[in-house]
Design a protein around this motif. Structure first.
Motif, PDB file in Angstrom:
ATOM      1  N   MET A  38      43.495  29.011  34.428  1.00 54.12           N
ATOM      2  CA  MET A  38      43.143  30.385  34.778  1.00 54.12           C
ATOM      3  C   MET A  38      43.323  30.732  36.264  1.00 54.12           C
ATOM      4  O   MET A  38      43.707  31.860  36.571  1.00 54.12           O
ATOM      5  CB  MET A  38      41.729  30.731  34.302  1.00 54.12           C
ATOM      6  N   PRO A  39      43.120  29.827  37.218  1.00 49.20           N
ATOM      7  CA  PRO A  39      43.416  30.213  38.608  1.00 49.20           C
ATOM      8  C   PRO A  39      44.891  30.582  38.813  1.00 49.20           C
ATOM      9  O   PRO A  39      45.204  31.504  39.567  1.00 49.20           O
ATOM     10  CB  PRO A  39      43.057  28.954  39.413  1.00 49.20           C
ATOM     11  N   TYR A  40      45.779  29.908  38.113  1.00 49.40           N
ATOM     12  CA  TYR A  40      47.209  30.187  38.240  1.00 49.40           C
ATOM     13  C   TYR A  40      47.588  31.472  37.502  1.00 49.40           C
ATOM     14  O   TYR A  40      48.402  32.258  37.993  1.00 49.40           O
ATOM     15  CB  TYR A  40      48.014  28.987  37.725  1.00 49.40           C
ATOM     16  N   VAL A  41      46.974  31.664  36.340  1.00 46.98           N
ATOM     17  CA  VAL A  41      47.165  32.912  35.596  1.00 46.98           C
ATOM     18  C   VAL A  41      46.709  34.088  36.457  1.00 46.98           C
ATOM     19  O   VAL A  41      47.406  35.103  36.570  1.00 46.98           O
ATOM     20  CB  VAL A  41      46.392  32.856  34.256  1.00 46.98           C
ATOM     21  N   ARG A  42      45.561  33.933  37.090  1.00 40.65           N
ATOM     22  CA  ARG A  42      45.037  34.994  37.966  1.00 40.65           C
ATOM     23  C   ARG A  42      46.013  35.317  39.092  1.00 40.65           C
ATOM     24  O   ARG A  42      46.276  36.480  39.379  1.00 40.65           O
ATOM     25  CB  ARG A  42      43.694  34.559  38.559  1.00 40.65           C
ATOM     26  N   GLU A  43      46.578  34.293  39.719  1.00 40.78           N
ATOM     27  CA  GLU A  43      47.506  34.523  40.830  1.00 40.78           C
ATOM     28  C   GLU A  43      48.760  35.267  40.374  1.00 40.78           C
ATOM     29  O   GLU A  43      49.231  36.178  41.052  1.00 40.78           O
ATOM     30  CB  GLU A  43      47.882  33.202  41.505  1.00 40.78           C
ATOM     31  N   ILE A  44      49.309  34.858  39.244  1.00 47.15           N
ATOM     32  CA  ILE A  44      50.501  35.550  38.729  1.00 47.15           C
ATOM     33  C   ILE A  44      50.156  37.004  38.420  1.00 47.15           C
ATOM     34  O   ILE A  44      50.863  37.929  38.830  1.00 47.15           O
ATOM     35  CB  ILE A  44      51.051  34.826  37.476  1.00 47.15           C
ATOM     36  N   TYR A  45      49.071  37.210  37.700  1.00 51.51           N
ATOM     37  CA  TYR A  45      48.698  38.573  37.305  1.00 51.51           C
ATOM     38  C   TYR A  45      48.402  39.449  38.518  1.00 51.51           C
ATOM     39  O   TYR A  45      48.863  40.594  38.598  1.00 51.51           O
ATOM     40  CB  TYR A  45      47.489  38.535  36.372  1.00 51.51           C
ATOM     41  N   ASN A  46      47.665  38.922  39.455  1.00 50.03           N
ATOM     42  CA  ASN A  46      47.282  39.730  40.623  1.00 50.03           C
ATOM     43  C   ASN A  46      48.482  40.120  41.486  1.00 50.03           C
ATOM     44  O   ASN A  46      48.443  41.129  42.178  1.00 50.03           O
ATOM     45  CB  ASN A  46      46.199  39.028  41.436  1.00 50.03           C
ATOM     46  N   HIS A  47      49.555  39.338  41.417  1.00 48.61           N
ATOM     47  CA  HIS A  47      50.800  39.752  42.085  1.00 48.61           C
ATOM     48  C   HIS A  47      51.268  41.091  41.511  1.00 48.61           C
ATOM     49  O   HIS A  47      51.664  41.990  42.255  1.00 48.61           O
ATOM     50  CB  HIS A  47      51.886  38.685  41.900  1.00 48.61           C
ATOM     51  N   TYR A  48      51.209  41.231  40.201  1.00 50.17           N
ATOM     52  CA  TYR A  48      51.647  42.471  39.548  1.00 50.17           C
ATOM     53  C   TYR A  48      50.672  43.620  39.804  1.00 50.17           C
ATOM     54  O   TYR A  48      51.089  44.772  39.937  1.00 50.17           O
ATOM     55  CB  TYR A  48      51.850  42.241  38.047  1.00 50.17           C
ATOM     56  N   VAL A  49      49.386  43.306  39.887  1.00 51.09           N
ATOM     57  CA  VAL A  49      48.395  44.344  40.208  1.00 51.09           C
ATOM     58  C   VAL A  49      48.699  44.937  41.579  1.00 51.09           C
ATOM     59  O   VAL A  49      48.726  46.166  41.750  1.00 51.09           O
ATOM     60  CB  VAL A  49      46.960  43.765  40.187  1.00 51.09           C
ATOM     61  N   ALA A  50      48.963  44.084  42.558  1.00 49.65           N
ATOM     62  CA  ALA A  50      49.149  44.534  43.941  1.00 49.65           C
ATOM     63  C   ALA A  50      50.508  45.156  44.212  1.00 49.65           C
ATOM     64  O   ALA A  50      50.627  45.988  45.110  1.00 49.65           O
ATOM     65  CB  ALA A  50      48.937  43.353  44.892  1.00 49.65           C
ATOM     66  N   ASN A  51      51.523  44.773  43.449  1.00 51.90           N
ATOM     67  CA  ASN A  51      52.890  45.150  43.815  1.00 51.90           C
ATOM     68  C   ASN A  51      53.662  45.995  42.812  1.00 51.90           C
ATOM     69  O   ASN A  51      54.782  46.409  43.124  1.00 51.90           O
ATOM     70  CB  ASN A  51      53.699  43.877  44.087  1.00 51.90           C
ATOM     71  N   THR A  52      53.122  46.209  41.630  1.00 52.92           N
ATOM     72  CA  THR A  52      53.893  46.906  40.605  1.00 52.92           C
ATOM     73  C   THR A  52      53.017  47.868  39.812  1.00 52.92           C
ATOM     74  O   THR A  52      51.792  47.869  39.941  1.00 52.92           O
ATOM     75  CB  THR A  52      54.530  45.919  39.598  1.00 52.92           C
ATOM     76  N   VAL A  53      53.688  48.618  38.952  1.00 50.31           N
ATOM     77  CA  VAL A  53      52.968  49.510  38.038  1.00 50.31           C
ATOM     78  C   VAL A  53      52.979  48.971  36.609  1.00 50.31           C
ATOM     79  O   VAL A  53      52.577  49.671  35.688  1.00 50.31           O
ATOM     80  CB  VAL A  53      53.567  50.943  38.066  1.00 50.31           C
ATOM     81  N   VAL A  54      53.430  47.728  36.405  1.00 50.11           N
ATOM     82  CA  VAL A  54      53.487  47.198  35.045  1.00 50.11           C
ATOM     83  C   VAL A  54      52.098  46.951  34.462  1.00 50.11           C
ATOM     84  O   VAL A  54      51.956  46.825  33.252  1.00 50.11           O
ATOM     85  CB  VAL A  54      54.368  45.934  34.921  1.00 50.11           C
ATOM     86  N   THR A  55      51.096  46.884  35.301  1.00 49.36           N
ATOM     87  CA  THR A  55      49.716  46.901  34.840  1.00 49.36           C
ATOM     88  C   THR A  55      49.033  48.077  35.519  1.00 49.36           C
ATOM     89  O   THR A  55      49.326  48.394  36.673  1.00 49.36           O
ATOM     90  CB  THR A  55      48.953  45.603  35.162  1.00 49.36           C
ATOM     91  N   PHE A  56      48.151  48.719  34.796  1.00 49.97           N
ATOM     92  CA  PHE A  56      47.421  49.844  35.376  1.00 49.97           C
ATOM     93  C   PHE A  56      46.170  49.387  36.112  1.00 49.97           C
ATOM     94  O   PHE A  56      45.440  50.189  36.669  1.00 49.97           O
ATOM     95  CB  PHE A  56      47.062  50.872  34.299  1.00 49.97           C
ATOM     96  N   ASP A  57      45.899  48.082  36.109  1.00 45.50           N
ATOM     97  CA  ASP A  57      44.804  47.587  36.950  1.00 45.50           C
ATOM     98  C   ASP A  57      45.141  47.889  38.402  1.00 45.50           C
ATOM     99  O   ASP A  57      46.280  47.693  38.839  1.00 45.50           O
ATOM    100  CB  ASP A  57      44.614  46.078  36.779  1.00 45.50           C
ATOM    101  N   GLU A  58      44.149  48.337  39.151  1.00 45.43           N
ATOM    102  CA  GLU A  58      44.351  48.613  40.571  1.00 45.43           C
ATOM    103  C   GLU A  58      43.649  47.593  41.458  1.00 45.43           C
ATOM    104  O   GLU A  58      43.976  47.477  42.632  1.00 45.43           O
ATOM    105  CB  GLU A  58      43.846  50.020  40.902  1.00 45.43           C
ATOM    106  N   ASP A  59      42.702  46.884  40.882  1.00 44.29           N
ATOM    107  CA  ASP A  59      41.965  45.863  41.627  1.00 44.29           C
ATOM    108  C   ASP A  59      42.297  44.489  41.051  1.00 44.29           C
ATOM    109  O   ASP A  59      42.401  44.322  39.829  1.00 44.29           O
ATOM    110  CB  ASP A  59      40.457  46.103  41.524  1.00 44.29           C
ATOM    111  N   ALA A  60      42.447  43.533  41.933  1.00 42.49           N
ATOM    112  CA  ALA A  60      42.735  42.169  41.508  1.00 42.49           C
ATOM    113  C   ALA A  60      41.640  41.677  40.566  1.00 42.49           C
ATOM    114  O   ALA A  60      40.460  41.980  40.754  1.00 42.49           O
ATOM    115  CB  ALA A  60      42.830  41.261  42.726  1.00 42.49           C
ATOM    116  N   MET A  61      42.044  40.924  39.549  1.00 42.72           N
ATOM    117  CA  MET A  61      41.066  40.344  38.634  1.00 42.72           C
ATOM    118  C   MET A  61      40.524  39.053  39.237  1.00 42.72           C
ATOM    119  O   MET A  61      41.260  38.291  39.862  1.00 42.72           O
ATOM    120  CB  MET A  61      41.683  40.066  37.267  1.00 42.72           C
ATOM    121  N   THR A  62      39.261  38.820  39.019  1.00 39.32           N
ATOM    122  CA  THR A  62      38.619  37.620  39.540  1.00 39.32           C
ATOM    123  C   THR A  62      38.834  36.447  38.587  1.00 39.32           C
ATOM    124  O   THR A  62      39.180  36.635  37.413  1.00 39.32           O
ATOM    125  CB  THR A  62      37.109  37.836  39.725  1.00 39.32           C
TER     126      THR A  62
END
Length: 192
Positions: A38-62
């Motif tokens: 999960m720490p690695y999953v979080r890092e990959i996902y949070n890259h998309y949160v911060a840099n793209t619109v492919v996820t509508f999340d605006e805040d990094a997931m913990t």
């Protein structure tokens, strides 16, 4: 520089040039995710949160949020997969989760696939999708939905269509991220 001053670049004779190195083989294994991933999953996902619109999340997931999501998906016996390199680096992940909470939707899921930036364009998305669909079918899932942003995720739409997903609807201006309105494309696949 004047045209007559331009000298074409000289090249070494063929026998003196270094040999062309073959492109390294992109190797990976797909396996069930674990809590330790999960720490690695979080890092990959949070890259998309911060840099793209492919996820509508605006805040990094913990990490706590990812652990909770992983536990929930696992408890429901739904697939949550990771692709790892030969050195055990997590390159990407894929999972399905319930489409809605109402009991009648229990065999309908939404898929999610995210790749680390260095792992894109190498066939990993296709491999994860193939395995995710096979495992979803084995888990008794009948319908898989994909909700994809309508601008900026054309590759994801093509990937889903290549696996037989069919567009079943669009929602316009349902998300607002990076100071612009975004819509979604809804695709669906029946698992036979």
């Amino acid at each position: 520089m004047l045209e007559e001053e331009y000298q074409p670049r000289r090249q070494l004779p063929v026998h003196l040039r270094p040999p062309v190195q073959p492109e390294p083989v992109f190797e990976f294994t797909i396996r069930d995710a674990t809590l330790a991933d999960m720490p690695y999953v979080r890092e990959i996902y949070n890259h998309y949160v911060a840099n793209t619109v492919v996820t509508f999340d605006e805040d990094a997931m913990t990490l706590k949020e990812w652990r909770t999501k992983f536990s929930w998906v696992s408890k429901l016996n739904m697939p949550f997969l990771v692709a790892v390199s030969p050195t055990s680096t997590v390159l990407g992940f894929a999972y399905v989760s319930p489409w809605k909470q109402k009991a009648a939707y229990r065999r309908t899921v939404e898929d999610s696939i995210y790749l680390g930036p260095a792992a894109t364009g190498k066939g990993l998305g296709k491999a994860l999708m193939k395995e995710l669909l096979a495992r979803s079918k084995a888990a008794g899932i009948k319908e898989v939905l994909a909700v994809i942003v309508d601008k900026g995720a054309e590759g994801s739409i093509r990937l889903h269509e290549s696996f037989g997903f069919v567009e079943v609807g669009r929602l316009g201006k349902v998300g607002f991220k990076f100071n612009r309105w975004l819509g979604t494309v809804l695709l669906q696949k029946h698992l036979k």
